[in-house]
Design a protein around this motif. Structure first.
Motif, PDB file in Angstrom:
ATOM      1  N   LYS A 247      -2.771   1.622  -7.737  1.00 32.04           N
ATOM      2  CA  LYS A 247      -1.646   1.578  -6.789  1.00 32.04           C
ATOM      3  C   LYS A 247      -1.989   0.705  -5.585  1.00 32.04           C
ATOM      4  CE  LYS A 247      -0.858   5.942  -5.886  1.00 32.04           C
ATOM      5  NZ  LYS A 247      -0.276   7.235  -5.494  1.00 32.04           N
ATOM      6  N   ASN A 248      -3.152   0.946  -4.992  1.00 31.42           N
ATOM      7  CA  ASN A 248      -3.536   0.200  -3.790  1.00 31.42           C
ATOM      8  C   ASN A 248      -3.726  -1.286  -4.072  1.00 31.42           C
ATOM      9  OD1 ASN A 248      -3.405   2.213  -1.804  1.00 31.42           O
ATOM     10  ND2 ASN A 248      -5.413   2.999  -2.382  1.00 31.42           N
ATOM     11  N   GLU A 249      -4.316  -1.620  -5.218  1.00 33.64           N
ATOM     12  CA  GLU A 249      -4.514  -3.035  -5.567  1.00 33.64           C
ATOM     13  C   GLU A 249      -3.170  -3.725  -5.794  1.00 33.64           C
ATOM     14  OE1 GLU A 249      -7.179  -3.068  -8.921  1.00 33.64           O
ATOM     15  OE2 GLU A 249      -8.773  -2.117  -7.757  1.00 33.64           O
ATOM     16  N   PHE A 250      -2.243  -3.046  -6.467  1.00 34.52           N
ATOM     17  CA  PHE A 250      -0.913  -3.612  -6.701  1.00 34.52           C
ATOM     18  C   PHE A 250      -0.185  -3.838  -5.369  1.00 34.52           C
ATOM     19  CE2 PHE A 250       3.684  -2.845  -7.346  1.00 34.52           C
ATOM     20  CZ  PHE A 250       3.977  -3.951  -8.128  1.00 34.52           C
ATOM     21  N   LEU A 251      -0.201  -2.830  -4.505  1.00 39.98           N
ATOM     22  CA  LEU A 251       0.488  -2.953  -3.217  1.00 39.98           C
ATOM     23  C   LEU A 251      -0.156  -4.015  -2.340  1.00 39.98           C
ATOM     24  CD1 LEU A 251       1.198   0.827  -2.543  1.00 39.98           C
ATOM     25  CD2 LEU A 251       2.870  -0.943  -3.141  1.00 39.98           C
ATOM     26  N   LEU A 252      -1.483  -4.135  -2.380  1.00 42.66           N
ATOM     27  CA  LEU A 252      -2.169  -5.168  -1.610  1.00 42.66           C
ATOM     28  C   LEU A 252      -1.794  -6.560  -2.119  1.00 42.66           C
ATOM     29  CD1 LEU A 252      -4.212  -6.109   0.513  1.00 42.66           C
ATOM     30  CD2 LEU A 252      -6.007  -5.773  -1.183  1.00 42.66           C
ATOM     31  N   GLU A 253      -1.790  -6.732  -3.449  1.00 41.81           N
ATOM     32  CA  GLU A 253      -1.425  -8.037  -4.009  1.00 41.81           C
ATOM     33  C   GLU A 253       0.018  -8.398  -3.651  1.00 41.81           C
ATOM     34  OE1 GLU A 253      -0.934 -10.414  -8.242  1.00 41.81           O
ATOM     35  OE2 GLU A 253      -2.214  -8.641  -8.185  1.00 41.81           O
ATOM     36  N   ALA A 254       0.909  -7.418  -3.722  1.00 38.28           N
ATOM     37  CA  ALA A 254       2.326  -7.683  -3.486  1.00 38.28           C
ATOM     38  C   ALA A 254       2.648  -7.915  -2.017  1.00 38.28           C
ATOM     39  CB  ALA A 254       3.170  -6.533  -4.014  1.00 38.28           C
ATOM     40  N   THR A 255       2.035  -7.136  -1.134  1.00 37.81           N
ATOM     41  CA  THR A 255       2.425  -7.184   0.284  1.00 37.81           C
ATOM     42  C   THR A 255       1.431  -7.915   1.166  1.00 37.81           C
ATOM     43  OG1 THR A 255       1.323  -5.105   0.859  1.00 37.81           O
ATOM     44  CG2 THR A 255       3.596  -4.958   0.056  1.00 37.81           C
ATOM     45  N   GLY A 256       0.196  -8.059   0.709  1.00 36.72           N
ATOM     46  CA  GLY A 256      -0.832  -8.662   1.548  1.00 36.72           C
ATOM     47  C   GLY A 256      -1.340  -7.691   2.605  1.00 36.72           C
ATOM     48  N   ARG A 257      -0.952  -6.423   2.491  1.00 33.69           N
ATOM     49  CA  ARG A 257      -1.355  -5.412   3.472  1.00 33.69           C
ATOM     50  C   ARG A 257      -2.180  -4.334   2.772  1.00 33.69           C
ATOM     51  NH1 ARG A 257       3.618  -4.007   7.254  1.00 33.69           N
ATOM     52  NH2 ARG A 257       3.922  -6.060   8.143  1.00 33.69           N
ATOM     53  N   ASP A 258      -3.276  -3.929   3.422  1.00 35.51           N
ATOM     54  CA  ASP A 258      -4.068  -2.844   2.846  1.00 35.51           C
ATOM     55  C   ASP A 258      -3.420  -1.502   3.198  1.00 35.51           C
ATOM     56  OD1 ASP A 258      -4.695  -2.371   5.504  1.00 35.51           O
ATOM     57  OD2 ASP A 258      -6.780  -3.008   5.319  1.00 35.51           O
ATOM     58  N   ALA A 259      -3.995  -0.427   2.684  1.00 33.28           N
ATOM     59  CA  ALA A 259      -3.399   0.900   2.867  1.00 33.28           C
ATOM     60  C   ALA A 259      -3.242   1.258   4.339  1.00 33.28           C
ATOM     61  CB  ALA A 259      -4.242   1.959   2.151  1.00 33.28           C
ATOM     62  N   LYS A 260      -4.242   0.934   5.153  1.00 33.56           N
ATOM     63  CA  LYS A 260      -4.170   1.272   6.583  1.00 33.56           C
ATOM     64  C   LYS A 260      -3.021   0.533   7.263  1.00 33.56           C
ATOM     65  CE  LYS A 260      -6.910   1.352  10.848  1.00 33.56           C
ATOM     66  NZ  LYS A 260      -5.763   1.182  11.676  1.00 33.56           N
ATOM     67  N   SER A 261      -2.875  -0.746   7.014  1.00 37.83           N
ATOM     68  CA  SER A 261      -1.802  -1.494   7.682  1.00 37.83           C
ATOM     69  C   SER A 261      -0.426  -1.077   7.150  1.00 37.83           C
ATOM     70  CB  SER A 261      -2.011  -3.000   7.578  1.00 37.83           C
ATOM     71  OG  SER A 261      -1.983  -3.429   6.254  1.00 37.83           O
ATOM     72  N   ARG A 262      -0.335  -0.666   5.877  1.00 34.29           N
ATOM     73  CA  ARG A 262       0.943  -0.150   5.362  1.00 34.29           C
ATOM     74  C   ARG A 262       1.310   1.151   6.062  1.00 34.29           C
ATOM     75  NH1 ARG A 262      -1.427  -1.480   0.329  1.00 34.29           N
ATOM     76  NH2 ARG A 262      -1.648   0.739  -0.159  1.00 34.29           N
ATOM     77  N   ARG A 263       0.318   2.036   6.248  1.00 33.70           N
ATOM     78  CA  ARG A 263       0.576   3.301   6.951  1.00 33.70           C
ATOM     79  C   ARG A 263       0.992   3.041   8.390  1.00 33.70           C
ATOM     80  NH1 ARG A 263      -3.915   5.095   4.214  1.00 33.70           N
ATOM     81  NH2 ARG A 263      -5.252   4.607   5.965  1.00 33.70           N
TER      82      ARG A 263
END
Length: 126
Positions: A96-112
């Motif tokens: 999940k985190n790798e997919f979201l990072l690839e798609a958004t360019g944001r890691d979990a902390k910056s998404r939160r």
């Protein structure tokens, strides 16, 4: 359904030119599409990772604005997982985190942090 925006100056299409192939690479064979806010998102009914029951992902298009990433991860109840499947839980989080990072360019902390700012912006002033 959660929606994620891209980093400033980037678009979803630049980050993931072939959404269908990317969803299949991360989660498994696409079995259907589902309409969400006028956009067709890809559905994986039987994801490769046994922790996921179903995954929905794709570009949510807004007129006059950049596309956002729409995703919904339906996960099995951890109490129903066997020992081998519990080992897959860590892989599910990584996927999940790798997919979201690839798609958004944001890691979990910056998404939160971004989600917190949006909630704060929506809070009424008393």
């Amino acid at each position: 359904m959660k929606e994620y925006k891209m980093r400033r100056g980037e678009t979803l299409e630049e980050r993931i030119p072939d959404m269908e192939a990317t969803v299949e690479e991360y989660f498994g064979e696409i079995t259907d599409t589902e309409e969400y806010k006028g956009s067709d998102l890809y559905v994986v009914e039987e994801p490769d990772n046994p922790v996921f029951e179903r995954v929905v992902a794709g570009a949510v298009k807004y007129s006059g604005k950049k596309d956002w990433l729409g995703v919904e991860f339906e996960e099995r109840d951890p109490t129903e997982l066997g020992p081998d499947e519990l080992e897959a839980a860590g892989d599910a989080v990584d996927t999940k985190n790798e997919f979201l990072l690839e798609a958004t360019g944001r890691d979990a902390k910056s998404r939160r942090d971004s989600l917190k700012r949006e909630v704060e912006d929506d809070a009424p002033d008393y």
